[in-house]
Structures are given as C-alpha cells and as structure tokens.
Design a protein around this motif. Structure first.
Motif, PDB file in Angstrom:
ATOM      1  N   PHE A  67     -25.921  47.300 120.545  1.00 25.54           N
ATOM      2  CA  PHE A  67     -26.825  46.446 121.322  1.00 25.54           C
ATOM      3  C   PHE A  67     -28.258  46.509 120.769  1.00 25.54           C
ATOM      4  CE2 PHE A  67     -29.877  45.328 124.491  1.00 25.54           C
ATOM      5  CZ  PHE A  67     -29.328  44.197 125.074  1.00 25.54           C
ATOM      6  N   PHE A 109     -41.397  40.819 129.518  1.00 27.65           N
ATOM      7  CA  PHE A 109     -40.333  40.288 128.662  1.00 27.65           C
ATOM      8  C   PHE A 109     -39.232  39.672 129.495  1.00 27.65           C
ATOM      9  CE2 PHE A 109     -38.874  44.568 129.597  1.00 27.65           C
ATOM     10  CZ  PHE A 109     -37.500  44.474 129.642  1.00 27.65           C
ATOM     11  N   GLY A 112     -34.738  38.866 129.259  1.00 26.00           N
ATOM     12  CA  GLY A 112     -33.495  39.123 128.534  1.00 26.00           C
ATOM     13  C   GLY A 112     -32.559  37.994 128.877  1.00 26.00           C
ATOM     14  N   TYR A 155     -28.203  37.886 122.035  1.00 24.62           N
ATOM     15  CA  TYR A 155     -29.181  38.298 123.043  1.00 24.62           C
ATOM     16  C   TYR A 155     -30.540  37.733 122.636  1.00 24.62           C
ATOM     17  CZ  TYR A 155     -31.717  41.312 126.288  1.00 24.62           C
ATOM     18  OH  TYR A 155     -32.513  41.783 127.307  1.00 24.62           O
ATOM     19  N   ARG A 205     -34.644  37.719 123.348  1.00 28.11           N
ATOM     20  CA  ARG A 205     -35.702  38.532 123.947  1.00 28.11           C
ATOM     21  C   ARG A 205     -37.057  37.829 123.804  1.00 28.11           C
ATOM     22  NH1 ARG A 205     -36.492  43.887 125.279  1.00 28.11           N
ATOM     23  NH2 ARG A 205     -34.672  43.519 126.589  1.00 28.11           N
ATOM     24  N   TYR A 239     -23.262  46.291 126.331  1.00 28.69           N
ATOM     25  CA  TYR A 239     -24.507  47.054 126.454  1.00 28.69           C
ATOM     26  C   TYR A 239     -24.234  48.547 126.578  1.00 28.69           C
ATOM     27  CZ  TYR A 239     -29.015  48.693 128.024  1.00 28.69           C
ATOM     28  OH  TYR A 239     -30.193  49.374 128.117  1.00 28.69           O
ATOM     29  N   LYS A 244     -40.587  41.634 135.243  1.00 23.59           N
ATOM     30  CA  LYS A 244     -39.971  42.294 134.090  1.00 23.59           C
ATOM     31  C   LYS A 244     -41.110  42.803 133.206  1.00 23.59           C
ATOM     32  CE  LYS A 244     -35.558  41.567 131.909  1.00 23.59           C
ATOM     33  NZ  LYS A 244     -34.907  42.724 132.479  1.00 23.59           N
ATOM     34  N   TYR A 270     -39.871  49.829 132.562  1.00 24.27           N
ATOM     35  CA  TYR A 270     -38.767  50.413 131.797  1.00 24.27           C
ATOM     36  C   TYR A 270     -39.198  51.738 131.185  1.00 24.27           C
ATOM     37  CZ  TYR A 270     -36.549  46.041 132.832  1.00 24.27           C
ATOM     38  OH  TYR A 270     -35.997  44.998 133.527  1.00 24.27           O
ATOM     39  N   THR A 298     -31.275  48.527 134.675  1.00 21.14           N
ATOM     40  CA  THR A 298     -30.835  47.534 133.684  1.00 21.14           C
ATOM     41  C   THR A 298     -29.851  46.564 134.318  1.00 21.14           C
ATOM     42  OG1 THR A 298     -29.147  49.062 132.974  1.00 21.14           O
ATOM     43  CG2 THR A 298     -31.131  48.944 131.618  1.00 21.14           C
ATOM     44  N   GLY A 346     -25.994  42.117 135.265  1.00 25.58           N
ATOM     45  CA  GLY A 346     -27.253  41.897 134.551  1.00 25.58           C
ATOM     46  C   GLY A 346     -26.972  41.114 133.283  1.00 25.58           C
ATOM     47  N   THR A 347     -28.020  40.617 132.639  1.00 27.83           N
ATOM     48  CA  THR A 347     -27.791  39.829 131.423  1.00 27.83           C
ATOM     49  C   THR A 347     -27.162  40.689 130.344  1.00 27.83           C
ATOM     50  OG1 THR A 347     -29.591  38.343 131.917  1.00 27.83           O
ATOM     51  CG2 THR A 347     -28.944  38.496 129.614  1.00 27.83           C
ATOM     52  N   ALA A 348     -27.776  41.827 130.067  1.00 27.54           N
ATOM     53  CA  ALA A 348     -27.246  42.685 128.996  1.00 27.54           C
ATOM     54  C   ALA A 348     -25.908  43.285 129.417  1.00 27.54           C
ATOM     55  CB  ALA A 348     -28.255  43.782 128.682  1.00 27.54           C
TER      56      ALA A 348
HETATM   57  C1  COI Z   1     -31.322  42.532 130.397  1.00 24.82           C
HETATM   58  O1  COI Z   1     -30.293  42.654 131.063  1.00 24.82           O
HETATM   59  O2  COI Z   1     -31.511  41.568 129.667  1.00 24.82           O
HETATM   60  C2  COI Z   1     -32.361  43.529 130.441  1.00 24.82           C
HETATM   61  O3  COI Z   1     -33.491  43.178 130.330  1.00 24.82           O
HETATM   62  C3  COI Z   1     -32.000  44.926 130.465  1.00 24.82           C
HETATM   63  C4  COI Z   1     -32.555  45.547 129.226  1.00 24.82           C
HETATM   64  C5  COI Z   1     -33.615  46.505 129.530  1.00 24.82           C
HETATM   65  C6  COI Z   1     -31.557  45.995 128.262  1.00 24.82           C
END
Ligand code: COI
Length: 374
Positions: free
Chosen positions: A36, A81, A83, A147, A149, A179, A207, A212, A246, A312-314
């Motif tokens: 990841f 940020f 994701g 992914y 970012r 992830y 975010k 984090y 996360t 979650g996305t990741a």
């Molecule tokens: C996501 O799920 O996209 C996140 O932002 C978690 C990330 C800190 C890996």
C-alpha cells in the motif's frame, strides 16, 4: 462552517498545462506485489496559491519538490489530504468513486485548517487527465485499485504562527492492493486507556495531517501488543466508541447495523456513507448513535453481536475479529469475513469496478481515450 469563516474566497478555473514524462517507469511495477502506497505513477497534478488565488495548474512527471525549511506546513501542521480510489472497468474506462464527495470533504478540511478551497471542476478535470495519462497504472485485479492522494500544504516561508498566504496542492496516485497486511482476514483492535484521537471542537472531523501523526505512538504501542490498530474512544468520558483512525466502525447487533454518530470528532467517511445507504436499501435497520464500549461488551455477552467491520477508502470493508478493552476481549472467533460484511464488500466493490449497476451516481467513469489536451 460558513464560507466567510476563512479569508480565502477566490475560486478560479484554469486550463491545466501538461508536461509528459519522457519515459514511463511502469515496467518496474510488479502488479502481483502491490504494497500500500509505496509506488507512485508517472504523473502528478500540482497548483500553487499565491496573491489571493490558485495559479499555474499543471500535470508534470512525478518527482521531488523543493521547499525552504521555513515553509509553514512543517512548523504548524497546516496540511490536509484526501484518500480516494480509481478502478479498472475495461480497456476504455476507469471509474473514479464519489470524486465530488471527496472534493467536498477536502474543501471542508481546508476550511477547518483555514486554507483556501479548490474548485470542483478543476479537481475533477485534474483527476480525469491523470487517469488518461496514467491509465496503465490502474491495477486490473479484484481487490486492487489506483489510490489517489490529493494533499494541500501551507508553503509560505514565515515563522509567525499565523495563517499562511501561500499553498501548494498536489494529487499523486499509487497502485495498491489491500491496506492491512491481514488482507481480507479479520483485524484485531484495542482501545487505549492513555490516548485520545479527537476532542469536540478540535480537528477530528477534518482530514488534517496532524490527526494521523498524533495517532502513530498509540498505534505503535497497539501493534507491539499484537493489535492491528486502536479503536478510539471519546475524549471526555472515555466511554463511547468513535472510529479506528483509518476507517469508520460498524457493528451488526441482532439485525441492526450500528455505527457511531458523527458529531465533530469522527471522520465523515465516504465509504461509511455508502455502507449506510446500501444497508438501508436492503431493509436493514441502521442506527447512527452513541455506542459505549460497555454496551458493545454486553451485546457480546448476550449473544446479539453478530459482526464487526471497518469501512474506509484504503481499507474498503475490513472484518474485525477481536476487540481488546482493559484486559477483556470481544473475540468473535472469526477465521474469515462475516456474511453481512462480505455482502457489503461485494456490493461496494461491484459498483466500484462497474460490475453492478450504479443506481446512486457514485461512479464517475473516465473514458481514457478522450483527452482535451493531447
Ligand atoms: C483512506 O482511507 O484513504 C485514508 O485516508 C486512510 C489512510 C490514512 C491510509
């Protein structure tokens, strides 16, 4: 938050200039071995905010950026940020998943950190052009995705603890697999007696990069004790379950799906929202409410706790097999993902990969053969 709450009002659309990489690095990529977030595709998007507006939007080869050590993001953590992910559909099409919702959350995060908003059309156009240029980097296997970012940092060179007047916004992309190293197997969570993630009135629902960074020490301690991540409890009473940091968390109690309500300290997850929508459509009773760790243990003891999973996305949908709290365990004795979480995973990923009809308008298909720029 109202628009007037930040000093930045000027949104402008710009034409994106494109400088292509001379040579692609894709031949170095092993699609069967995707860690990841360690490998980055050929191009990135960048624009700069100065003199009161966003300027010089460009796509350029991915690579190092230079900055001065006095750059404010490094000193005061003004950085936010997102994701998000893109999915391979077929040789002509890449699906972006809920990009407008991610953009809206990105702007909300920016407003909370007193940073300028970005324009939705430009954000989407930048993503579309990145997909067209780097479509070969989008992995094709189930469980894999590109992914994405987006990140914004304060770049003014100034040591006063004030709002920066200059920013940089980037979008970088990275082909990814699962992830968690557990893959699709249940993860183990622990609460923390010592640390909290967010307080009411703080930045928990944004975010913000600092949310984090602040969680790394407790997460490391959890990992040293054999847990995958921390299950955060509220900062006031240390009683109510919030999220995992996360991912958001869901409990299937009897036939009811329960998830902690938002309310300022929990990240408003886009996958969370998708899970709630689908579950309601399936006729499941969904409760967004406060749920204490004691209540959760009670449901386990009385046999009504059927499944726990994160979203979650990741992480996508991540089954949770064990929760540790003050020397006691909720152990669901699971080897594999539970049937409800599996159904949810199949439904969400089915929509994302274009295998199931998207009746919600969540996917944003990009025709990789059409570019206005080249
Ligand atoms: C996501 O799920 O996209 C996140 O932002 C978690 C990330 C800190 C890996």
């Amino acid at each position: 938050m109202n628009k007037q709450d930040t000093p930045f009002q000027s949104l402008n659309t710009m034409k994106i200039s494109i400088k292509k990489a001379v040579q692609s690095r894709i031949s170095n990529l092993d699609f069967n071995n995707l860690d990841f977030g360690r490998i980055f595709s050929d191009h990135m998007f960048e624009m700069k905010y100065h003199d009161g507006k966003w300027q010089s939007a460009e796509i350029l080869p991915y690579g190092p950026i230079t900055f001065e050590p006095s750059m404010m993001a490094l000193h005061y953590g003004q950085a936010v940020f997102e994701g998000m992910k893109a999915y391979y559909v077929d040789q002509n099409t890449i699906n972006l998943f809920r990009p407008k919702d991610h953009h809206a959350r990105f702007n909300n995060s920016a407003k909370r950190l007193c940073m300028p908003e970005t324009d939705e059309l430009l954000f989407i156009e930048a993503l579309e052009e990145l997909m067209k240029l780097d479509h070969e980097w989008v992995p094709k296997k189930k469980g894999q995705a590109l992914y994405i970012r987006p990140v914004m940092i304060a770049t003014e060179e100034y040591l006063a603890a004030k709002v920066s007047q200059e920013y940089r916004f980037f979008i970088i992309t990275s082909p990814v697999g699962a992830y968690y190293s557990e893959g699709f197997n249940p993860v183990k969570l622990t609460t923390s007696d010592q640390y909290v993630r967010a307080v009411k009135g703080g930045t928990g629902e944004a975010k913000a990069a600092g949310n984090y960074g602040g969680s790394f020490l407790p997460a490391l301690k959890a990992q040293q004790n054999g847990y995958t991540q921390v299950l955060w409890l509220d900062a006031n009473e240390h009683k109510y379950i919030e999220e995992v940091g996360t991912m958001n968390i869901f409990f299937l109690i009897g036939d009811t799906l329960v998830t902690p309500e938002l309310g300022g300290t929990v990240l408003p997850g886009i996958t969370r929202r998708s899970v709630i929508t689908l579950a309601k459509e399936w006729g499941i009773n969904v409760e967004e409410r406060r749920i204490s760790i004691d209540e959760l243990f009670e449901t386990h003891h009385n046999g009504s706790l059927n499944e726990i999973f994160g979203a979650g996305t990741a992480a996508v949908i991540a089954p949770v097999g064990l929760i540790h709290h003050q020397g006691q365990n909720i152990n669901l004795d699971m080897e594999k993902i539970g049937p409800f979480a599996k159904r949810m995973y199949d439904a969400i990923t089915g929509i994302q990969y274009g295998k199931i009809e998207d009746t919600h308008g969540w996917t944003h298909p990009v025709n990789i053969k059409e570019s206005v720029y080249y």
